[in-house]
Design a protein around this motif. Structure first.
Motif, mmCIF file in Angstrom:
data_model
loop_
_atom_site.group_PDB
_atom_site.id
_atom_site.type_symbol
_atom_site.label_atom_id
_atom_site.label_comp_id
_atom_site.label_asym_id
_atom_site.label_seq_id
_atom_site.Cartn_x
_atom_site.Cartn_y
_atom_site.Cartn_z
ATOM 1 N N ALA A 176 -6.311 83.142 123.101
ATOM 2 C CA ALA A 176 -5.332 83.748 122.194
ATOM 3 C C ALA A 176 -4.595 84.870 122.902
ATOM 4 O O ALA A 176 -5.156 85.549 123.762
ATOM 5 C CB ALA A 176 -6.024 84.295 120.949
ATOM 6 N N ALA A 177 -3.325 85.068 122.544
ATOM 7 C CA ALA A 177 -2.573 86.222 123.036
ATOM 8 C C ALA A 177 -2.927 87.458 122.216
ATOM 9 O O ALA A 177 -2.916 88.581 122.707
ATOM 10 C CB ALA A 177 -1.087 85.947 122.968
ATOM 11 N N ALA A 178 -3.222 87.213 120.932
ATOM 12 C CA ALA A 178 -3.590 88.300 120.022
ATOM 13 C C ALA A 178 -4.389 87.687 118.881
ATOM 14 O O ALA A 178 -4.302 86.480 118.619
ATOM 15 C CB ALA A 178 -2.347 88.999 119.482
ATOM 16 N N ILE A 179 -5.175 88.530 118.207
ATOM 17 C CA ILE A 179 -5.923 88.070 117.040
ATOM 18 C C ILE A 179 -5.665 89.048 115.904
ATOM 19 O O ILE A 179 -5.929 90.239 116.015
ATOM 20 C CB ILE A 179 -7.432 87.973 117.330
ATOM 21 N N SER A 180 -5.137 88.511 114.822
ATOM 22 C CA SER A 180 -4.793 89.319 113.657
ATOM 23 C C SER A 180 -5.875 89.194 112.594
ATOM 24 O O SER A 180 -6.346 88.087 112.324
ATOM 25 C CB SER A 180 -3.450 88.839 113.088
ATOM 26 N N PRO A 181 -6.269 90.311 111.969
ATOM 27 C CA PRO A 181 -7.282 90.224 110.916
ATOM 28 C C PRO A 181 -6.809 89.447 109.694
ATOM 29 O O PRO A 181 -7.608 88.949 108.914
ATOM 30 C CB PRO A 181 -7.563 91.684 110.563
ATOM 31 N N SER A 182 -5.492 89.316 109.541
ATOM 32 C CA SER A 182 -4.971 88.576 108.382
ATOM 33 C C SER A 182 -4.535 87.153 108.726
ATOM 34 O O SER A 182 -4.585 86.262 107.883
ATOM 35 C CB SER A 182 -3.787 89.330 107.762
ATOM 36 N N LYS A 183 -4.119 86.930 110.008
ATOM 37 C CA LYS A 183 -3.553 85.629 110.368
ATOM 38 C C LYS A 183 -4.353 84.850 111.407
ATOM 39 O O LYS A 183 -4.079 83.679 111.661
ATOM 40 C CB LYS A 183 -2.120 85.805 110.865
ATOM 41 N N GLY A 184 -5.321 85.492 112.048
ATOM 42 C CA GLY A 184 -6.125 84.782 113.041
ATOM 43 C C GLY A 184 -5.464 84.722 114.403
ATOM 44 O O GLY A 184 -4.928 85.719 114.886
ATOM 45 N N ILE A 185 -5.470 83.532 115.020
ATOM 46 C CA ILE A 185 -4.963 83.387 116.391
ATOM 47 C C ILE A 185 -3.441 83.495 116.419
ATOM 48 O O ILE A 185 -2.745 82.836 115.655
ATOM 49 C CB ILE A 185 -5.316 82.012 116.983
ATOM 50 N N MET A 186 -2.947 84.295 117.374
ATOM 51 C CA MET A 186 -1.507 84.447 117.565
ATOM 52 C C MET A 186 -1.173 84.142 119.032
ATOM 53 O O MET A 186 -1.942 84.471 119.943
ATOM 54 C CB MET A 186 -1.063 85.869 117.222
ATOM 55 N N LEU A 187 -0.011 83.508 119.253
ATOM 56 C CA LEU A 187 0.448 83.166 120.590
ATOM 57 C C LEU A 187 1.913 83.549 120.765
ATOM 58 O O LEU A 187 2.614 83.811 119.781
ATOM 59 C CB LEU A 187 0.273 81.664 120.859
ATOM 60 N N PHE A 188 2.377 83.533 122.026
ATOM 61 C CA PHE A 188 3.779 83.807 122.321
ATOM 62 C C PHE A 188 4.598 82.528 122.465
ATOM 63 O O PHE A 188 5.815 82.550 122.376
ATOM 64 C CB PHE A 188 3.913 84.612 123.621
ATOM 65 N N ASP A 189 3.932 81.406 122.718
ATOM 66 C CA ASP A 189 4.631 80.175 123.074
ATOM 67 C C ASP A 189 4.450 79.129 121.976
ATOM 68 O O ASP A 189 3.319 78.799 121.591
ATOM 69 C CB ASP A 189 4.089 79.641 124.401
ATOM 70 N N LEU A 190 5.561 78.576 121.482
ATOM 71 C CA LEU A 190 5.508 77.623 120.373
ATOM 72 C C LEU A 190 4.830 76.321 120.780
ATOM 73 O O LEU A 190 4.057 75.746 120.004
ATOM 74 C CB LEU A 190 6.916 77.343 119.851
ATOM 75 N N GLU A 191 5.115 75.825 121.989
ATOM 76 C CA GLU A 191 4.477 74.583 122.444
ATOM 77 C C GLU A 191 2.965 74.736 122.529
ATOM 78 O O GLU A 191 2.216 73.831 122.143
ATOM 79 C CB GLU A 191 5.046 74.161 123.799
ATOM 80 N N GLU A 192 2.505 75.875 123.031
ATOM 81 C CA GLU A 192 1.064 76.117 123.079
ATOM 82 C C GLU A 192 0.477 76.115 121.677
ATOM 83 O O GLU A 192 -0.600 75.552 121.433
ATOM 84 C CB GLU A 192 0.771 77.467 123.752
ATOM 85 N N ALA A 193 1.175 76.759 120.751
ATOM 86 C CA ALA A 193 0.689 76.833 119.371
ATOM 87 C C ALA A 193 0.608 75.440 118.751
ATOM 88 O O ALA A 193 -0.368 75.120 118.051
ATOM 89 C CB ALA A 193 1.599 77.737 118.544
#
Length: 257
Positions: A176-193
């Protein structure tokens, strides 16, 4: 590992590349204006991480790219934390398991930690992961097709995206690029997501591997409903807020030590 060591190691890799892939210890020490012992100490770490091979009186580059990519730079960030996480994740995986590993630097460390596992079926779009786990211990490695990105050696595009729909794996191991307590896994790249979403739908157990820095970072793309995450592995205990969030997701937090 302290930041100065990371910087020194980056400079060593760059110097060896500019020298054509091989260099002597004494030449590196002179070029970087440090002691030969400093070079040897950092070369030992780089050899352990699979970047260099020690030869008599010098070193040889194991990655033949012409310039240090973003991926290689990330491999030098927080290696001790990533090794702890990798060891903890590897302990969760049984021999003969099927698993997906993504293109993150943490998952590359996990591939290293799986080197003694046997008869794994590995599905990936990461050249680094495929290289580390193919042709050993009767593993089967399935590598997605498509164009390889210059900065991380990951295969992306329509061919890669549809490739993962062919598999149902025991585990999906994601970074993960970031982890949000409300949304979970976050990334910068749409294809990766998009690929992460696909493999999570096709895996029995979803493991997110992320060092503690990711809990204080932000990224613009939400990967999935966080209730899809089964286990979150990190090296430092998160805040109570994250524990409460994980509890609401019904996800387990594992702190590697």
């Amino acid at each position: 590992m302290e930041n100065i060591n990371n910087q020194t190691q980056s400079e060593i890799l760059e110097a060896v590349r500019k020298a054509g892939g091989t260099s002597r210890i004494v030449s590196l020490a002179k070029h970087l204006a440090v002691s030969e012992e400093t070079i040897r100490r950092n070369v030992k770490s780089l050899a352990k991480e699979g970047f260099l091979e020690k030869v008599h009186g010098g070193v040889r580059l194991l990655h033949e790219d012409n310039e240090e990519s973003d991926f290689h730079a990330r491999m030098l960030e927080c290696p001790a934390a990533k090794r702890k996480i990798a060891a903890a994740v590897a302990n969760m995986i049984e021999d003969e398991s099927s698993l997906f590993l993504d293109v993150g630097s943490t998952t590359a460390f996990i591939a290293d930690a799986l080197k003694d596992h046997k008869r794994l079926m590995v599905v990936t779009n990461s050249v680094a992961v495929a290289y580390k786990l193919a042709t050993r211990n009767e593993n089967r490695v399935f590598m997605a097709g498509g164009e390889l990105r210059a900065h991380d050696g990951g295969a992306f595009g329509a061919t890669a995206a549809s490739f993962f729909e062919n598999f149902q794996t025991d585990y999906a191991i994601l970074s993960a690029a970031a982890i949000s307590p409300s949304k979970g896994i976050m990334l910068f790249d749409l294809e990766e997501a998009q690929i992460s979403r696909t493999v999570m739908q096709h895996a029995n157990c979803k493991i997110v591997a992320a060092d503690s820095r990711k809990f204080t970072r932000t990224a613009p793309i939400n990967v999935c409903d966080p209730t899809l995450i089964d286990t979150l592995v990190t090296e430092q205990k998160p805040t109570d807020t994250f524990y409460q969030s994980a509890e609401s997701w019904k996800a387990k937090i594992v702190v590697a030590n």
